[in-house]
Design a protein around this motif. Sequence first.
Motif, PDB file in Angstrom:
ATOM      1  N   CYS A  11       0.823  -1.224   0.000  1.00 26.46           N
ATOM      2  CA  CYS A  11       0.000   0.000   0.000  1.00 26.46           C
ATOM      3  C   CYS A  11       0.850   1.263   0.000  1.00 26.46           C
ATOM      4  CB  CYS A  11      -0.961   0.004   1.184  1.00 26.46           C
ATOM      5  SG  CYS A  11      -0.169   0.196   2.799  1.00 26.46           S
ATOM      6  N   GLY A  12       2.065   1.170  -0.535  1.00 25.59           N
ATOM      7  CA  GLY A  12       2.976   2.298  -0.474  1.00 25.59           C
ATOM      8  C   GLY A  12       2.480   3.560  -1.152  1.00 25.59           C
ATOM      9  N   LEU A  13       1.741   3.407  -2.245  1.00 29.74           N
ATOM     10  CA  LEU A  13       1.218   4.578  -2.947  1.00 29.74           C
ATOM     11  C   LEU A  13      -0.241   4.869  -2.594  1.00 29.74           C
ATOM     12  CD1 LEU A  13       2.989   4.308  -6.400  1.00 29.74           C
ATOM     13  CD2 LEU A  13       3.134   6.207  -4.784  1.00 29.74           C
ATOM     14  N   ASN A  14      -0.676   4.375  -1.443  1.00 30.40           N
ATOM     15  CA  ASN A  14      -1.916   4.912  -0.885  1.00 30.40           C
ATOM     16  C   ASN A  14      -1.786   6.422  -0.729  1.00 30.40           C
ATOM     17  OD1 ASN A  14      -3.144   2.430  -0.597  1.00 30.40           O
ATOM     18  ND2 ASN A  14      -3.323   2.518   1.629  1.00 30.40           N
ATOM     19  N   THR A  15      -0.548   6.850  -0.429  1.00 29.32           N
ATOM     20  CA  THR A  15      -0.277   8.267  -0.195  1.00 29.32           C
ATOM     21  C   THR A  15       0.972   8.685  -0.956  1.00 29.32           C
ATOM     22  OG1 THR A  15       1.075   7.809   1.762  1.00 29.32           O
ATOM     23  CG2 THR A  15      -1.298   8.130   2.112  1.00 29.32           C
ATOM     24  N   ILE A  16       1.160   9.987  -1.046  1.00 30.65           N
ATOM     25  CA  ILE A  16       2.330  10.535  -1.726  1.00 30.65           C
ATOM     26  C   ILE A  16       2.730  11.832  -1.025  1.00 30.65           C
ATOM     27  CG2 ILE A  16       1.058  11.945  -3.391  1.00 30.65           C
ATOM     28  CD1 ILE A  16       3.092  10.856  -5.528  1.00 30.65           C
ATOM     29  N   SER A  17       4.006  12.177  -1.121  1.00 29.50           N
ATOM     30  CA  SER A  17       4.491  13.419  -0.508  1.00 29.50           C
ATOM     31  C   SER A  17       4.383  14.555  -1.512  1.00 29.50           C
ATOM     32  CB  SER A  17       5.949  13.242  -0.061  1.00 29.50           C
ATOM     33  OG  SER A  17       6.425  14.432   0.530  1.00 29.50           O
ATOM     34  N   ARG A  18       3.665  15.603  -1.125  1.00 30.42           N
ATOM     35  CA  ARG A  18       3.504  16.778  -1.969  1.00 30.42           C
ATOM     36  C   ARG A  18       3.705  18.032  -1.138  1.00 30.42           C
ATOM     37  NH1 ARG A  18      -1.675  14.662  -5.394  1.00 30.42           N
ATOM     38  NH2 ARG A  18      -0.514  13.661  -7.088  1.00 30.42           N
ATOM     39  N   GLU A  19       4.669  18.835  -1.563  1.00 25.85           N
ATOM     40  CA  GLU A  19       4.964  20.101  -0.889  1.00 25.85           C
ATOM     41  C   GLU A  19       5.198  19.891   0.602  1.00 25.85           C
ATOM     42  OE1 GLU A  19       1.788  22.753  -1.862  1.00 25.85           O
ATOM     43  OE2 GLU A  19       2.321  22.842  -3.996  1.00 25.85           O
TER      44      GLU A  19
END
Length: 279
Positions: free
Chosen positions: A116-124
């Motif tokens: 599930c690593g790309l359940n989320t992403i780092s943005r700003e």
Amino acid sequence: MRRIEIGRFEVFLLEDASFRLDGGAMYGVVPRVIWQKVAPSDELGRIALKIRPMLVRDGERWILVETGMDVKPGEKHRKIYGIERAERLLGQLAELGLEPADINIVVNTHLHFDHCGLNTISREGKIVPLFTNASYLVQRQELRDSLNTHERNRASYLAENIEPVLEAGLFAEIEGEAEVVPGMRLVPLPGHTLGQQGVVLESEGKTLVYTADLMPTLAHAPLAYIMAYDLYPVTTLETRKRRYAEWLEKNALIATPHDPEHPLGRLRLGERGYYAEPV
């Protein structure tokens, strides 16, 4: 990427990162002299694996099963697990003309970082859900366990993949077996974790099963080939006996999440028990 049809469903078998895990841990009680015949190890005793998400098209709906491996944990994490080409999933979606916002449903078979690593992403500088228009389907038991970790499972659950989705209200909690769309079911597959689930597609006489880590690779088909990573190995054994019989009877296509070479196989039953043949 491989495309197949299961009746009315269009299925894309994707490839995300390559990575490595300890061979002894991957094969549990199976002696090294046996498992090395099918999974040679490197100088650190690790075997080659892949991340294999699955994308399903049902008419206008896009359903993503697993979200792959990400780069958020950093360089030390990458080196420990020999991770290469993380986040390749995004490029494969783009090849199909899709952006994350086009995904309608995400199925989390379980919430370990390699699923599930790309359940989320780092943005700003902030970690946010990636699939903002999707419902993330997860078993209630799995979500609860991921938020209440202990010494045995803590390294597998990364809060950054889970808490932002929870805070955004995007998790849809499932209890037991459930229909996602007609012909597509979520089925409990406990053992690796208590809340693990798999996916079964059935349409026009065809069946495909996404096994999650009940069978991480085709080489793990024999009943006793159970990972040391499984929290409840005897439960894994019981689940395999029950589910294998169903899948064999239906001559189901089997998609595993980590096979290093083959995206698909079929279960067979021989004199020495169950095994899987690549398709």
